[in-house]
Design an enzyme around this catalytic site. Structure first.
Site, PDB file in Angstrom:
ATOM      1  N   GLY A 149       0.844  -1.197   0.000  1.00  0.00           N
ATOM      2  CA  GLY A 149       0.000   0.000   0.000  1.00  0.00           C
ATOM      3  C   GLY A 149       0.870   1.234   0.000  1.00  0.00           C
ATOM      4  N   GLN A 171       2.952   9.955   1.232  1.00  0.00           N
ATOM      5  CA  GLN A 171       4.287   9.360   1.372  1.00  0.00           C
ATOM      6  C   GLN A 171       5.243   9.777   0.261  1.00  0.00           C
ATOM      7  OE1 GLN A 171       2.392   5.286   2.004  1.00  0.00           O
ATOM      8  NE2 GLN A 171       4.287   5.062   3.131  1.00  0.00           N
ATOM      9  N   CYS A 175       5.767  -0.201   7.290  1.00  0.00           N
ATOM     10  CA  CYS A 175       5.423   0.955   6.460  1.00  0.00           C
ATOM     11  C   CYS A 175       6.650   1.352   5.655  1.00  0.00           C
ATOM     12  CB  CYS A 175       4.989   2.107   7.368  1.00  0.00           C
ATOM     13  SG  CYS A 175       4.562   3.614   6.480  1.00  0.00           S
ATOM     14  N   LEU A 176       6.428   1.679   4.386  1.00  0.00           N
ATOM     15  CA  LEU A 176       7.552   2.091   3.539  1.00  0.00           C
ATOM     16  C   LEU A 176       8.183   3.381   4.054  1.00  0.00           C
ATOM     17  CD1 LEU A 176       6.026   1.288   0.029  1.00  0.00           C
ATOM     18  CD2 LEU A 176       7.684  -0.056   1.322  1.00  0.00           C
ATOM     19  N   HIS A 209      -4.632   1.831   7.511  1.00  0.00           N
ATOM     20  CA  HIS A 209      -3.248   2.328   7.574  1.00  0.00           C
ATOM     21  C   HIS A 209      -3.023   3.439   6.536  1.00  0.00           C
ATOM     22  CE1 HIS A 209       1.282   1.414   7.832  1.00  0.00           C
ATOM     23  NE2 HIS A 209       1.193   2.163   6.753  1.00  0.00           N
ATOM     24  N   GLU A 210      -3.506   3.222   5.311  1.00  0.00           N
ATOM     25  CA  GLU A 210      -3.268   4.196   4.238  1.00  0.00           C
ATOM     26  C   GLU A 210      -4.104   5.468   4.428  1.00  0.00           C
ATOM     27  OE1 GLU A 210      -0.717   3.679   2.557  1.00  0.00           O
ATOM     28  OE2 GLU A 210      -0.529   1.542   2.927  1.00  0.00           O
ATOM     29  N   HIS A 235      -2.462   7.772   6.717  1.00  0.00           N
ATOM     30  CA  HIS A 235      -1.418   8.597   6.071  1.00  0.00           C
ATOM     31  C   HIS A 235      -2.002   9.900   5.529  1.00  0.00           C
ATOM     32  CE1 HIS A 235       2.303   6.343   6.119  1.00  0.00           C
ATOM     33  NE2 HIS A 235       1.744   5.260   5.624  1.00  0.00           N
TER      34      HIS A 235
HETATM   35 ZN   LIG Z   1       2.546   3.351   5.618  1.00  0.00          ZN
END
Ligand SMILES: [Zn+2]
Length: 199
Positions: free
Chosen positions: A74, A79, A119-120, A161-162, A165
């Site tokens: 995701g 991000q 998470c990235l 989660h997304e 963000h």
């Molecule tokens: Zn993330």
């Protein structure tokens, strides 16, 4: 979002290569830089997309490419320092079922679940987070058409989660302050070492 157990490099290379052969891009795609915690830009609250157009679709293609390459399951526009309410997700094993969410919203249906999230934007760290088990999601798709779907399990985790963000919230905000500060200190140190290395 990121899986804890990544595929082996070989398998990853293989699947990416296959995907590129299967889906020849129509335009030139670009890999985007992913902001990392504790970058303050990750705290920006994203604005709703007013119109889904060719520019949106180009951004979606670049986001998908960036997410698959990372590899992640995701990615939110926040991000990559684009503060619009756009998310891409793909939890399929073969990485061929992208889910595109523009202006996504959800309401909790029921239940709770714990999942070890990564998470990235918080590379290398995984912590258990409690979230709703079942949610009702609505969003616009790639063409700007609205749709609704019920999500549970990993997909429900990923959607929550997304969307976090897009509101400037990271999964580390859901864990203890002590753990968050420890991760922050380690990442700050790693970023400094990386900068030194580049010079
Ligand atoms: Zn993330």
């Amino acid at each position: 979002m990121q899986y804890k157990h990544n595929l082996s490099n070989f398998f990853l290379y293989f699947t990416i290569t296959n995907r590129q052969l299967d889906q020849q891009p129509t335009g030139i795609m670009a890999l985007l830089d992913i902001l990392e915690f504790p970058d303050p830009r990750l705290r920006t609250k994203a604005k709703a997309v007013a119109e889904v157009n060719a520019g949106t679709r180009k951004l979606l293609d670049d986001m998908l490419e960036t997410m698959y390459e990372a590899p992640g399951i995701g990615l939110a526009a926040t991000q990559i320092n684009v503060h619009q309410r756009i998310v891409v997700i793909d939890i399929s094993e073969d990485k061929n079922q992208p889910l595109i969410l523009i202006n996504p919203e959800y309401r909790i249906i029921e239940g709770e679940q714990d999942y070890e999230e990564g998470c990235l934007s918080v590379p290398g760290y995984y912590e258990s987070v409690t979230r709703a088990e079942k949610i009702q999601l609505n969003a616009l798709d790639r063409e700007g058409n609205s749709f609704e779907m019920e999500c549970n399990g990993l997909l429900a985790v990923c959607v929550q989660h997304e969307i976090d963000h897009l509101n400037g919230i990271l999964f580390v905000d859901h864990i203890s302050k002590l753990k968050r500060e420890r991760i922050k200190a380690k990442l700050v140190k790693a970023h400094k070492a990386e900068l030194k290395h580049r010079r």
